[in-house]
Design a protein around this motif. Sequence first.
Motif, PDB file in Angstrom:
ATOM      1  N   ASP A  92     -26.410  -4.770  -3.285  1.00 27.31           N
ATOM      2  CA  ASP A  92     -26.083  -5.437  -3.066  1.00 27.31           C
ATOM      3  C   ASP A  92     -24.446  -5.735  -2.104  1.00 27.31           C
ATOM      4  O   ASP A  92     -24.854  -6.615  -1.566  1.00 27.31           O
ATOM      5  CB  ASP A  92     -26.045  -6.729  -4.176  1.00 27.31           C
ATOM      6  N   VAL A  93     -23.782  -5.254  -3.010  1.00 32.37           N
ATOM      7  CA  VAL A  93     -22.457  -5.323  -2.519  1.00 32.37           C
ATOM      8  C   VAL A  93     -23.121  -4.306  -1.084  1.00 32.37           C
ATOM      9  O   VAL A  93     -22.501  -4.986   0.133  1.00 32.37           O
ATOM     10  CB  VAL A  93     -21.025  -4.101  -2.888  1.00 32.37           C
ATOM     11  N   LEU A  94     -23.074  -3.160  -0.795  1.00 30.57           N
ATOM     12  CA  LEU A  94     -23.094  -2.820   0.856  1.00 30.57           C
ATOM     13  C   LEU A  94     -24.706  -3.676   1.632  1.00 30.57           C
ATOM     14  O   LEU A  94     -24.034  -3.187   2.735  1.00 30.57           O
ATOM     15  CB  LEU A  94     -23.715  -1.424   0.282  1.00 30.57           C
ATOM     16  N   ASN A  95     -25.182  -4.064   1.099  1.00 35.48           N
ATOM     17  CA  ASN A  95     -26.003  -5.030   2.053  1.00 35.48           C
ATOM     18  C   ASN A  95     -25.503  -6.639   2.053  1.00 35.48           C
ATOM     19  O   ASN A  95     -26.997  -7.391   2.617  1.00 35.48           O
ATOM     20  CB  ASN A  95     -27.534  -4.626   1.197  1.00 35.48           C
ATOM     21  N   ASN A  96     -24.397  -6.054   2.095  1.00 37.32           N
ATOM     22  CA  ASN A  96     -23.801  -8.056   2.403  1.00 37.32           C
ATOM     23  C   ASN A  96     -24.743  -9.118   2.065  1.00 37.32           C
ATOM     24  O   ASN A  96     -24.652  -9.811   2.297  1.00 37.32           O
ATOM     25  CB  ASN A  96     -23.875  -8.592   3.715  1.00 37.32           C
ATOM     26  N   GLU A  98     -23.834 -10.835  -1.436  1.00 38.32           N
ATOM     27  CA  GLU A  98     -22.620 -11.521  -1.661  1.00 38.32           C
ATOM     28  C   GLU A  98     -23.468 -12.396  -2.973  1.00 38.32           C
ATOM     29  O   GLU A  98     -22.857 -12.357  -3.899  1.00 38.32           O
ATOM     30  CB  GLU A  98     -21.362 -12.007  -1.345  1.00 38.32           C
ATOM     31  N   ASP A  99     -24.178 -12.988  -1.911  1.00 39.01           N
ATOM     32  CA  ASP A  99     -24.256 -14.499  -3.057  1.00 39.01           C
ATOM     33  C   ASP A  99     -25.069 -13.802  -4.712  1.00 39.01           C
ATOM     34  O   ASP A  99     -24.964 -15.060  -5.372  1.00 39.01           O
ATOM     35  CB  ASP A  99     -25.204 -14.623  -2.224  1.00 39.01           C
ATOM     36  N   LYS A 100     -25.738 -12.752  -4.515  1.00 42.70           N
ATOM     37  CA  LYS A 100     -26.216 -12.141  -5.709  1.00 42.70           C
ATOM     38  C   LYS A 100     -24.549 -11.737  -7.013  1.00 42.70           C
ATOM     39  O   LYS A 100     -25.158 -10.988  -8.239  1.00 42.70           O
ATOM     40  CB  LYS A 100     -27.128 -11.650  -5.489  1.00 42.70           C
ATOM     41  N   LEU A 101     -23.967 -11.204  -6.529  1.00 38.80           N
ATOM     42  CA  LEU A 101     -22.551 -10.702  -7.003  1.00 38.80           C
ATOM     43  C   LEU A 101     -22.445 -11.389  -7.696  1.00 38.80           C
ATOM     44  O   LEU A 101     -21.869 -12.581  -8.196  1.00 38.80           O
ATOM     45  CB  LEU A 101     -22.198  -9.679  -6.362  1.00 38.80           C
TER      46      LEU A 101
END
Lengths: 207, 312
Positions: A92-96, A98-101
């Motif tokens: 998720d970090v690498l695929n932008n 961020e809302d899921k992080l």
Amino acid sequence: MKKEIVRYGAGERTNHWAVAILFFMAGLSGLALFHPALFWLTNLFGGGPWTRILHPFMGVAMFVLFMGLVIRFWHHNILEKRDVQWVKQIGDVLNNREDKLPEIGKYNPGQKMLFWVLLASMLVLMLSGIVIWREYFSHFFPISGIRLAALAHAVAAFLLILSIIVHIYAGIWIKGSIGAMLHGKVSLLWAKKHHSLWYKDITRDKK
Amino acid sequence: MATQDIIARSATTTSASSIRQVEEVAKLIDVSKCIGCKACQVACSEWNDLRDDVGQNHGTYDNPADLTADSWTLMRFTEHENAVGDLEWLIRKDGCMHCAEPGCLKACPSPGAIVQHANGIVDFNQDHCIGCGYCITGCPFNIPRISQKDSKAYKCTLCSDRVSVGLEPACVKTCPTGAITFGTKEDMKHHAEERIVDLKSRGYENAGLYDPAGVGGTHVMYVLHHADKPALYNDLPNDPAVSPMVSLWKGITKPLSLMAMGAAVLAGFFHYVRVGPNRADEEDEAHHEAAVEQVKKKSNDASVKTFDPNQR
């Protein structure tokens, strides 16, 4: 009118860029001696002997100033249990996405790990560098120690350069980060999006 | 005309000019014939026009106490008490061994500062030396020395200037007992065999040739009366080899790590191309958030679906 908050003070920025400049000087002069394909880099420093003379001094200066950054930033870089979740979601970090992080404080776990890898590499470089500094120190050490130090120096430099490539790319990728280190300020939205816990801390203080 | 017999060149990843084939040469030092007169040291100093400082007596016959940038060869004296309780005075002429696989050349970062000739001579070219001392780190015999005067590395050249015009090295020329001989490596091995037979017939059953395989053989060889214990001769390495640490440091890891650095840069570039920048754009974001709020309010209405461009 953009709403902005200060992320790095003038002292922190100066310290950071001084280390960055020295990293490039020590790094390029070191790479010149690292592989024959890069020996031409000695021309940037006035030739082979000058590269050999200057490299250790640039390295020591980099190390000393980097310690300034360590003193300024180490307490923001302590890894916590909840950082594990972020690492698990590296996709998720690498695929932008961020809302899921999970929410992030002043630094995300990637930045924290970078900090510790840099510190470890710098320490190894400094210690091994003294051992292989032929002009002043090598005669204090046995040949086996010098050989080990030469190897450790190359490995640590490799790790450091690789980490800095990641560091520089992260700055290019996450828009607003380079500005944070150049003029010190980030937008409120930047802070909210990338470092929400830090944003809450900062805004709470101001109220 | 450039030199055409360079079979290895430091910090060079392509072939050096090497079309000229010549026979391998070797210097054979018969330790059993050496009387420790140091004429070889003087001849070396004379031919190469080097005058080392007059030093201090260190309680041994070794003079100077160690090899230096100005003393490329040195008699090392050992007083050895053998099994019968007799004293054996073991004298070894120390200096560059001219390895077939030279650790100095492997370690050197400066292109052309160390070359290996087809005849086996490993030579330093001080014009290209940067004074880093990596040759010392790489050498299994502890031979090169950095000069205090000019910060360049020096060692025995095997009188490459004399050999190239058909003369023997100066130390060979001067040796009064014939302990040092010079010729093709094959001839020197034959000569050594004869000497070993003679030594064995005189009770030195472990006599043998020192031409260590760990460095691919050397172009300076010893006939030793105790070839089973080379270390007796003032710590001559029993089984010299380029240290695995040096091989790892200067071997395959270097091109691999360069490739890894290049790959990291490329990975970043293509990440940017495929995933793109991560923006916290004020206007877009504000607009987006307002839109999401509105949608949330209406979320009871099943016909309204939220749309997040980041999740595409």
